[in-house]
Design a protein around this motif. Structure first.
Motif, PDB file in Angstrom:
ATOM      1  N   GLN A  90      -0.875  11.899   2.102  1.00 52.47           N
ATOM      2  CA  GLN A  90       0.022  11.455   0.483  1.00 52.47           C
ATOM      3  C   GLN A  90       0.435  10.058   0.365  1.00 52.47           C
ATOM      4  OE1 GLN A  90       0.884  15.852  -0.698  1.00 52.47           O
ATOM      5  NE2 GLN A  90      -1.209  16.309  -1.227  1.00 52.47           N
ATOM      6  N   ILE A  91       1.831  10.045   0.811  1.00 46.65           N
ATOM      7  CA  ILE A  91       2.933   8.728   1.044  1.00 46.65           C
ATOM      8  C   ILE A  91       2.011   7.939   1.536  1.00 46.65           C
ATOM      9  CG2 ILE A  91       4.631   8.143   1.714  1.00 46.65           C
ATOM     10  CD1 ILE A  91       6.221  10.739   0.973  1.00 46.65           C
ATOM     11  N   LEU A  92       1.458   7.745   2.111  1.00 48.41           N
ATOM     12  CA  LEU A  92       1.046   6.192   3.294  1.00 48.41           C
ATOM     13  C   LEU A  92       0.312   5.958   2.537  1.00 48.41           C
ATOM     14  CD1 LEU A  92       1.049   7.313   6.753  1.00 48.41           C
ATOM     15  CD2 LEU A  92       2.655   5.028   5.477  1.00 48.41           C
ATOM     16  N   VAL A  93      -0.790   6.770   1.366  1.00 48.32           N
ATOM     17  CA  VAL A  93      -2.495   6.699   0.496  1.00 48.32           C
ATOM     18  C   VAL A  93      -1.594   5.906  -0.715  1.00 48.32           C
ATOM     19  CG1 VAL A  93      -3.589   7.533  -1.768  1.00 48.32           C
ATOM     20  CG2 VAL A  93      -3.948   7.383   0.692  1.00 48.32           C
ATOM     21  N   SER A  94      -0.218   6.238  -0.826  1.00 45.95           N
ATOM     22  CA  SER A  94       0.601   6.637  -2.527  1.00 45.95           C
ATOM     23  C   SER A  94       1.596   4.483  -2.120  1.00 45.95           C
ATOM     24  CB  SER A  94       1.655   7.256  -2.952  1.00 45.95           C
ATOM     25  OG  SER A  94       0.967   7.953  -3.164  1.00 45.95           O
ATOM     26  N   PHE A  95       1.522   5.214  -0.924  1.00 47.15           N
ATOM     27  CA  PHE A  95       2.659   3.964  -1.045  1.00 47.15           C
ATOM     28  C   PHE A  95       1.311   2.014  -0.774  1.00 47.15           C
ATOM     29  CE2 PHE A  95       3.014   0.209   2.468  1.00 47.15           C
ATOM     30  CZ  PHE A  95       4.526  -0.054   2.058  1.00 47.15           C
ATOM     31  N   VAL A  96       0.251   2.600  -0.212  1.00 52.59           N
ATOM     32  CA  VAL A  96      -1.120   1.173  -0.122  1.00 52.59           C
ATOM     33  C   VAL A  96      -1.082   1.428  -1.960  1.00 52.59           C
ATOM     34  CG1 VAL A  96      -3.450   0.974   0.295  1.00 52.59           C
ATOM     35  CG2 VAL A  96      -2.213   1.846   2.124  1.00 52.59           C
ATOM     36  N   ILE A  97      -1.271   1.979  -2.345  1.00 49.54           N
ATOM     37  CA  ILE A  97      -1.140   1.710  -3.893  1.00 49.54           C
ATOM     38  C   ILE A  97      -0.739   1.126  -5.120  1.00 49.54           C
ATOM     39  CG2 ILE A  97      -2.292   3.150  -6.595  1.00 49.54           C
ATOM     40  CD1 ILE A  97      -3.498   5.289  -5.011  1.00 49.54           C
ATOM     41  N   SER A  98       0.552   1.397  -3.946  1.00 44.81           N
ATOM     42  CA  SER A  98       1.444   0.572  -5.369  1.00 44.81           C
ATOM     43  C   SER A  98       1.151  -0.414  -4.918  1.00 44.81           C
ATOM     44  CB  SER A  98       2.997   2.012  -4.727  1.00 44.81           C
ATOM     45  OG  SER A  98       2.500   1.203  -3.544  1.00 44.81           O
ATOM     46  N   THR A  99       0.930  -0.828  -4.007  1.00 44.71           N
ATOM     47  CA  THR A  99       1.093  -2.234  -3.331  1.00 44.71           C
ATOM     48  C   THR A  99       0.459  -3.736  -4.754  1.00 44.71           C
ATOM     49  OG1 THR A  99      -0.541  -2.384  -1.816  1.00 44.71           O
ATOM     50  CG2 THR A  99       2.327  -1.984  -0.610  1.00 44.71           C
ATOM     51  N   TYR A 100      -0.907  -3.464  -4.580  1.00 48.34           N
ATOM     52  CA  TYR A 100      -1.483  -3.596  -5.311  1.00 48.34           C
ATOM     53  C   TYR A 100      -1.753  -3.124  -6.673  1.00 48.34           C
ATOM     54  CZ  TYR A 100      -5.161   0.282  -5.463  1.00 48.34           C
ATOM     55  OH  TYR A 100      -5.572   1.959  -5.611  1.00 48.34           O
ATOM     56  N   TYR A 101      -0.945  -2.095  -7.128  1.00 46.08           N
ATOM     57  CA  TYR A 101      -1.688  -1.741  -8.701  1.00 46.08           C
ATOM     58  C   TYR A 101       0.339  -2.964  -9.173  1.00 46.08           C
ATOM     59  CZ  TYR A 101      -1.057   2.458 -12.095  1.00 46.08           C
ATOM     60  OH  TYR A 101      -0.570   2.958 -13.503  1.00 46.08           O
ATOM     61  N   ALA A 102       0.958  -2.936  -8.628  1.00 41.31           N
ATOM     62  CA  ALA A 102       2.232  -3.969  -8.533  1.00 41.31           C
ATOM     63  C   ALA A 102       1.532  -5.201  -9.354  1.00 41.31           C
ATOM     64  CB  ALA A 102       3.249  -4.227  -7.821  1.00 41.31           C
ATOM     65  N   VAL A 103       0.146  -5.367  -8.805  1.00 48.05           N
ATOM     66  CA  VAL A 103       0.278  -6.486  -8.941  1.00 48.05           C
ATOM     67  C   VAL A 103      -1.092  -6.554 -10.572  1.00 48.05           C
ATOM     68  CG1 VAL A 103      -1.878  -8.595  -8.627  1.00 48.05           C
ATOM     69  CG2 VAL A 103      -0.382  -7.396  -6.623  1.00 48.05           C
ATOM     70  N   ILE A 104      -1.836  -5.731 -10.834  1.00 50.56           N
ATOM     71  CA  ILE A 104      -2.238  -5.367 -11.832  1.00 50.56           C
ATOM     72  C   ILE A 104      -1.023  -5.340 -13.637  1.00 50.56           C
ATOM     73  CG2 ILE A 104      -3.356  -3.827 -13.277  1.00 50.56           C
ATOM     74  CD1 ILE A 104      -4.785  -2.859 -10.471  1.00 50.56           C
ATOM     75  N   ILE A 105       0.231  -4.368 -13.212  1.00 50.20           N
ATOM     76  CA  ILE A 105       0.826  -4.910 -13.956  1.00 50.20           C
ATOM     77  C   ILE A 105       1.232  -6.530 -14.177  1.00 50.20           C
ATOM     78  CG2 ILE A 105       3.539  -4.130 -14.871  1.00 50.20           C
ATOM     79  CD1 ILE A 105       2.664  -1.921 -12.238  1.00 50.20           C
ATOM     80  N   ALA A 106       1.694  -6.700 -13.367  1.00 47.37           N
ATOM     81  CA  ALA A 106       1.987  -8.339 -13.327  1.00 47.37           C
ATOM     82  C   ALA A 106       0.678  -9.121 -14.170  1.00 47.37           C
ATOM     83  CB  ALA A 106       2.309  -9.120 -12.401  1.00 47.37           C
ATOM     84  N   TRP A 107      -0.986  -9.058 -13.545  1.00 48.08           N
ATOM     85  CA  TRP A 107      -1.816  -9.570 -14.576  1.00 48.08           C
ATOM     86  C   TRP A 107      -1.287  -8.843 -16.094  1.00 48.08           C
ATOM     87  CZ3 TRP A 107      -6.934  -7.919 -12.612  1.00 48.08           C
ATOM     88  CH2 TRP A 107      -6.396  -8.270 -10.683  1.00 48.08           C
ATOM     89  N   SER A 108      -1.193  -7.911 -15.792  1.00 46.50           N
ATOM     90  CA  SER A 108      -1.156  -7.304 -17.804  1.00 46.50           C
ATOM     91  C   SER A 108       0.420  -7.879 -18.407  1.00 46.50           C
ATOM     92  CB  SER A 108      -0.511  -6.164 -17.665  1.00 46.50           C
ATOM     93  OG  SER A 108      -1.447  -5.074 -17.540  1.00 46.50           O
TER      94      SER A 108
END
Length: 505
Positions: A90-108
């Motif tokens: 679960q944690i490693l899946v969350s880790f992966v998600i955080s790496t690209y989720y941050a980029v979408i926030i940067a777009w916003s």
């Protein structure tokens, strides 16, 4: 060493709601509902919330509250090494998600600034993919760093990691006390303005008009369960971690119902705002709402800028509020996602919170740079698809099956939840988790695996989104499978002595 705790019950609920309310509430739910029967979709949606969403929330709240640890530590204290790997997965899946989720926030963030002078111009699609993202022509090509994305990405990580460094009460709780009310107020302003636009009624009719024939379609029910599952942040390790910071006397079941219904209320609000705006755009363009309705990146960064271009009066302000709401919703979710692996890393290796934030959070920030390159959108698209479909949904299925059938611990968890909660759990809770949820999630996973295996051998259309086999394998399957393998490897190590022994009080 005393475990950190939430300062108040409201602080925990706001943090849990902040985790659940994310980008998907705004850009995914309205379209899912519209595509699956409109107003009639709310019947399977509510059923899924009550039979899967809230029951799993209660289970994860109970696990975290009872065993007082991050997801890996909770599962280790729950059933030893034979369960710990699930927490690391679960944690490693969350880790992966955080790496690209941050980029979408940067777009916003960047689009919030573009809104004031409508910097995306008339052709919003060409601007997004060409001028802003500078997208490479070939999937798999990395290219160079796109500085217009990289700079706000750095700011996203500074804010998120800075909040996590401040701790549970002074960081996460305080941030959510500010961000969530602000988000709700901003979105209320957006909705009020959107529903007063010419053509808003057409959009709302498209959103709410029930198509009861769709109720008999199994895919609609699967869509309802799938959305509830992703929307509530279950199986991300988030809710287990957050509930581990609850005081000993905490109303677990009430907290789960409040969190679940608060998240759904915001989704309904988002649906009203989004489809009122889409109705306005459809009327302005002289087309049907179905021709402008979409989801995801296309809705947020192509369609909404088009709507803002045509907006009557103060369109820059309306646009800034919309993209600011995306930024706030994204930040509260990113903070919760990152907290899962910060807590897990700190507890496993006995490091300070500051060091765990610097190492684990810093590593995620460095990896996220890949998604700010010319080829970043391709990597983001494939990674998001595979890590969500073959990470979160599969983890949720395995988690429920292990707890309910392999370990047979539902009765124990039910007893703990009933001991501290006003709403007592009955047989409905155990039936939902042991029968309903496994059947629905199992059906979902069978369909997904079958569909993707067939795509592997489709030489005419290629794989997901038509990408080549090699790109899919290395960017999609490898990440999804790698998270599981690394999770098992992490679970083989010994726990730091402060956490190795645990006695329930």
């Amino acid at each position: 060493m005393a475990r950190s705790q939430w300062g108040t019950r409201a602080g925990f609920i706001l943090a849990a709601v902040g985790s659940a309310v994310g980008l998907g509430n705004i850009w995914r739910f309205p379209y899912v509902a519209y595509e699956n029967g409109g107003g009639a979709f709310f019947i399977p949606y509510l059923f899924a919330l009550l039979t899967a969403g809230i029951p799993i929330l209660i289970m994860e709240f109970t696990l975290g509250h009872r065993f007082r640890g991050s997801a890996p530590l909770t599962f280790f204290r729950f059933e030893g090494k034979k369960a710990e790997w699930l927490g690391w997965w679960q944690i490693l899946v969350s880790f992966v998600i955080s790496t690209y989720y941050a980029v979408i926030i940067a777009w916003s963030m960047r689009y919030t600034l573009f809104s004031f002078n409508l910097g995306w111009g008339e052709d919003t699609q060409a601007f997004l993919f060409g001028d802003f993202l500078q997208l490479a022509e070939t999937p798999g090509e990395v290219g160079g760093i796109v500085w217009g994305v990289f700079i706000p990405l750095v700011l996203v990580w500074i804010i998120s990691l800075g909040i996590l460094l401040a701790g549970v009460q002074k960081g996460i709780e305080l941030a959510n006390r500010i961000f969530i009310p602000t988000l709700v107020v901003i979105f209320l302003i957006i909705v009020i303005r959107a529903v007063t636009l010419p053509g808003a009624g057409a959009g709302l009719t498209a959103f709410f008009e029930p198509n009861f024939e769709e109720i008999m379609n199994p895919t609609v029910w699967v869509a309802a369960y799938g959305h509830i599952f992703f929307s509530l942040s279950i199986a991300f390790a988030i809710m287990i971690t957050y509930s581990s910071y609850l005081p000993k006397k905490s109303d677990i079941t009430n907290n789960a119902f409040i969190t679940g219904f608060a998240n759904s209320s915001f989704e309904l609000l988002a649906g009203i705002g989004v489809f009122a705006a889409l109705g306005y755009m459809a009327v302005q363009s002289g087309v049907d709402v179905s021709e402008v309705a979409t989801a995801g990146v296309g809705l947020a960064f192509v369609v909404f800028p088009q709507i803002i271009n045509e907006f009557p009066g103060l369109n820059g302000l309306f646009g800034a509020l919309f993209f600011l709401s995306l930024t706030l919703a994204g930040l509260t979710s990113l903070i919760s996602i990152t907290e899962t692996y910060v807590a897990g890393f700190s507890e496993k290796f006995g490091t300070s919170r500051r060091k765990a934030v610097a190492i684990a959070g810093g590593l995620a920030a460095v990896i996220s740079i890949l998604f700010s390159t010319n080829g970043g959108l391709y990597f983001l698209d494939v990674t998001d698809y595979f890590i969500n479909q073959f990470g979160i949904a599969l983890i949720g299925l395995i988690e429920v099956v292990l707890v309910a059938w392999a370990f047979r611990k539902l009765s124990d968890l039910q007893g703990h939840a009933n001991l501290v909660s006003d709403i007592r759990l009955g047989n409905w809770w155990k039936i939902c988790l042991s029968v309903v949820t496994p059947i629905v999630l199992g059906y979902m996973m069978f369909g997904l695996f079958t569909e993707n295996l067939l795509q592997q051998f489709d030489t005419e259309t290629g794989n997901y989104e038509g990408y080549t086999n090699s790109f899919i394998f290395w960017s999609g399957w490898l990440v999804a499978i790698g998270a599981l393998v690394l999770g098992i490897i992490f679970s083989l190590g010994k726990w730091h002595r402060d956490h190795a022994e645990f006695t329930e009080e």
